[in-house]
Write a protein that holds these residues in place. Structure first.
Motif, short mmCIF file in Angstrom:
data_model
loop_
_atom_site.label_atom_id
_atom_site.label_comp_id
_atom_site.label_asym_id
_atom_site.label_seq_id
_atom_site.Cartn_x
_atom_site.Cartn_y
_atom_site.Cartn_z
N GLU A 50 0.83 -1.20 0.00
CA GLU A 50 0.00 0.00 0.00
C GLU A 50 0.86 1.26 0.00
O GLU A 50 0.56 2.24 -0.69
N SER A 51 1.96 1.24 0.74
CA SER A 51 2.88 2.38 0.77
C SER A 51 3.56 2.56 -0.59
O SER A 51 3.76 3.68 -1.05
N LEU A 52 3.90 1.45 -1.23
CA LEU A 52 4.49 1.51 -2.57
C LEU A 52 3.48 2.09 -3.56
O LEU A 52 3.82 2.96 -4.36
N ALA A 53 2.26 1.63 -3.50
CA ALA A 53 1.21 2.13 -4.40
C ALA A 53 1.02 3.63 -4.21
O ALA A 53 0.90 4.37 -5.19
N ASP A 54 1.02 4.10 -2.97
CA ASP A 54 0.88 5.53 -2.69
C ASP A 54 2.06 6.31 -3.26
O ASP A 54 1.89 7.36 -3.86
N LEU A 55 3.26 5.77 -3.09
CA LEU A 55 4.45 6.45 -3.60
C LEU A 55 4.39 6.57 -5.13
O LEU A 55 4.60 7.64 -5.68
N VAL A 56 4.06 5.47 -5.80
CA VAL A 56 4.08 5.46 -7.27
C VAL A 56 2.92 6.27 -7.86
O VAL A 56 3.13 7.09 -8.76
N THR A 57 1.72 6.07 -7.36
CA THR A 57 0.56 6.73 -7.97
C THR A 57 0.29 8.12 -7.40
O THR A 57 -0.39 8.91 -8.06
N GLY A 58 0.84 8.42 -6.25
CA GLY A 58 0.61 9.72 -5.65
C GLY A 58 1.82 10.63 -5.71
O GLY A 58 1.88 11.56 -6.52
N ARG A 59 2.80 10.33 -4.90
CA ARG A 59 3.95 11.23 -4.77
C ARG A 59 4.80 11.29 -6.04
O ARG A 59 5.27 12.36 -6.42
N LEU A 60 5.00 10.17 -6.71
CA LEU A 60 5.80 10.16 -7.94
C LEU A 60 5.10 10.94 -9.05
O LEU A 60 5.73 11.68 -9.78
N ASN A 61 3.80 10.77 -9.16
CA ASN A 61 3.04 11.49 -10.18
C ASN A 61 3.05 13.00 -9.96
O ASN A 61 2.79 13.76 -10.89
N ALA A 62 3.33 13.43 -8.75
CA ALA A 62 3.35 14.86 -8.44
C ALA A 62 4.69 15.52 -8.78
O ALA A 62 4.81 16.74 -8.72
N VAL A 63 5.69 14.71 -9.14
CA VAL A 63 7.02 15.25 -9.45
C VAL A 63 7.00 15.87 -10.84
O VAL A 63 6.76 15.18 -11.84
N GLU A 64 7.23 17.17 -10.88
CA GLU A 64 7.25 17.89 -12.15
C GLU A 64 8.48 17.48 -12.97
O GLU A 64 9.57 17.33 -12.44
N GLY A 65 8.27 17.27 -14.26
CA GLY A 65 9.38 16.95 -15.16
C GLY A 65 9.48 15.49 -15.55
O GLY A 65 10.29 15.13 -16.39
N ILE A 66 8.65 14.63 -14.95
CA ILE A 66 8.65 13.21 -15.33
C ILE A 66 7.76 13.04 -16.56
O ILE A 66 6.62 13.47 -16.57
N ARG A 67 8.31 12.42 -17.60
CA ARG A 67 7.55 12.16 -18.82
C ARG A 67 6.82 10.82 -18.73
O ARG A 67 5.66 10.71 -19.03
N ASP A 68 7.55 9.75 -18.33
CA ASP A 68 6.91 8.44 -18.15
C ASP A 68 7.76 7.57 -17.24
O ASP A 68 8.93 7.85 -17.01
#
Length: 91
Positions: A50-68
Protein backbone atom coordinates in the motif's frame (compact mmCIF):
# COMPACT_ATOMS: atom_id res chain seq x y z
CA UNK A 1 9.32 -4.72 3.08
CA UNK A 2 8.33 -3.95 -0.51
CA UNK A 3 11.12 -3.26 -3.02
CA UNK A 4 10.81 -1.84 -6.52
CA UNK A 5 12.91 -0.43 -9.33
CA UNK A 6 11.36 2.50 -11.16
CA UNK A 7 12.63 3.35 -14.64
CA UNK A 8 12.05 7.00 -15.48
CA UNK A 9 12.22 9.28 -18.49
CA UNK A 10 12.33 12.99 -17.81
CA UNK A 11 11.35 15.97 -19.91
CA UNK A 12 14.21 17.43 -21.94
CA UNK A 13 16.65 19.31 -19.71
CA UNK A 14 14.99 18.10 -16.50
CA UNK A 15 17.01 15.00 -15.58
CA UNK A 16 19.03 16.52 -12.73
CA UNK A 17 16.06 18.43 -11.29
CA UNK A 18 13.82 15.34 -11.40
CA UNK A 19 16.54 13.21 -9.78
CA UNK A 20 16.89 15.71 -6.93
CA UNK A 21 13.12 15.85 -6.41
CA UNK A 22 12.89 12.05 -6.39
CA UNK A 23 15.73 11.71 -3.88
CA UNK A 24 13.73 13.83 -1.42
CA UNK A 25 10.74 11.46 -1.45
CA UNK A 26 10.43 9.17 1.56
CA UNK A 27 10.83 5.58 0.38
CA UNK A 28 13.19 6.43 -2.48
CA UNK A 29 16.55 5.14 -1.29
CA UNK A 30 18.65 5.90 -4.38
CA UNK A 31 18.31 7.61 -7.74
CA UNK A 32 20.77 6.91 -10.55
CA UNK A 33 21.09 8.91 -13.75
CA UNK A 34 21.77 6.54 -16.62
CA UNK A 35 22.48 6.50 -20.32
CA UNK A 36 20.42 4.39 -22.64
CA UNK A 37 16.68 3.87 -22.83
CA UNK A 38 15.87 5.49 -19.47
CA UNK A 39 17.14 8.72 -17.96
CA UNK A 40 16.85 7.70 -14.31
CA UNK A 41 16.52 4.60 -12.16
CA UNK A 42 15.00 4.95 -8.69
CA UNK A 43 15.36 2.24 -6.06
CA UNK A 44 12.33 2.23 -3.78
CA UNK A 45 11.84 0.48 -0.45
CA UNK A 46 8.57 0.80 1.41
CA UNK A 47 7.00 -0.85 4.43
CA UNK A 48 4.24 -2.60 2.43
CA UNK A 49 2.49 -2.73 -0.94
CA UNK A 50 0.00 0.00 0.00
CA UNK A 51 2.88 2.38 0.77
CA UNK A 52 4.49 1.51 -2.57
CA UNK A 53 1.21 2.13 -4.40
CA UNK A 54 0.88 5.53 -2.69
CA UNK A 55 4.45 6.45 -3.60
CA UNK A 56 4.08 5.46 -7.27
CA UNK A 57 0.56 6.73 -7.97
CA UNK A 58 0.61 9.72 -5.65
CA UNK A 59 3.95 11.23 -4.77
CA UNK A 60 5.80 10.16 -7.94
CA UNK A 61 3.04 11.49 -10.18
CA UNK A 62 3.35 14.86 -8.44
CA UNK A 63 7.02 15.25 -9.45
CA UNK A 64 7.25 17.89 -12.15
CA UNK A 65 9.38 16.95 -15.16
CA UNK A 66 8.65 13.21 -15.33
CA UNK A 67 7.55 12.16 -18.82
CA UNK A 68 6.91 8.44 -18.15
CA UNK A 69 7.80 5.60 -15.80
CA UNK A 70 7.91 1.84 -15.63
CA UNK A 71 7.75 0.20 -12.21
CA UNK A 72 9.33 -3.19 -11.65
CA UNK A 73 8.00 -4.72 -8.45
CA UNK A 74 10.54 -7.03 -6.81
CA UNK A 75 9.31 -10.53 -6.10
CA UNK A 76 12.44 -11.58 -4.20
CA UNK A 77 15.59 -9.77 -3.20
CA UNK A 78 18.90 -11.55 -3.71
CA UNK A 79 21.62 -9.72 -1.84
CA UNK A 80 24.59 -10.27 0.41
CA UNK A 81 23.30 -7.40 2.55
CA UNK A 82 20.53 -7.74 5.08
CA UNK A 83 18.50 -4.88 3.62
CA UNK A 84 15.67 -5.28 6.12
CA UNK A 85 18.06 -4.70 9.02
CA UNK A 86 19.93 -1.85 7.31
CA UNK A 87 16.79 0.14 6.59
CA UNK A 88 15.16 -0.52 9.95
CA UNK A 89 18.26 1.00 11.59
CA UNK A 90 18.08 4.08 9.37
CA UNK A 91 21.10 3.32 7.18
Amino acid sequence: MQNAVILINAEKGQVKAVAERLADIEGVSEVYSTCGRYDLVAIVRTRDFESLADLVTGRLNAVEGIRDTETLNAMQVHSRHDLETMFSLGW
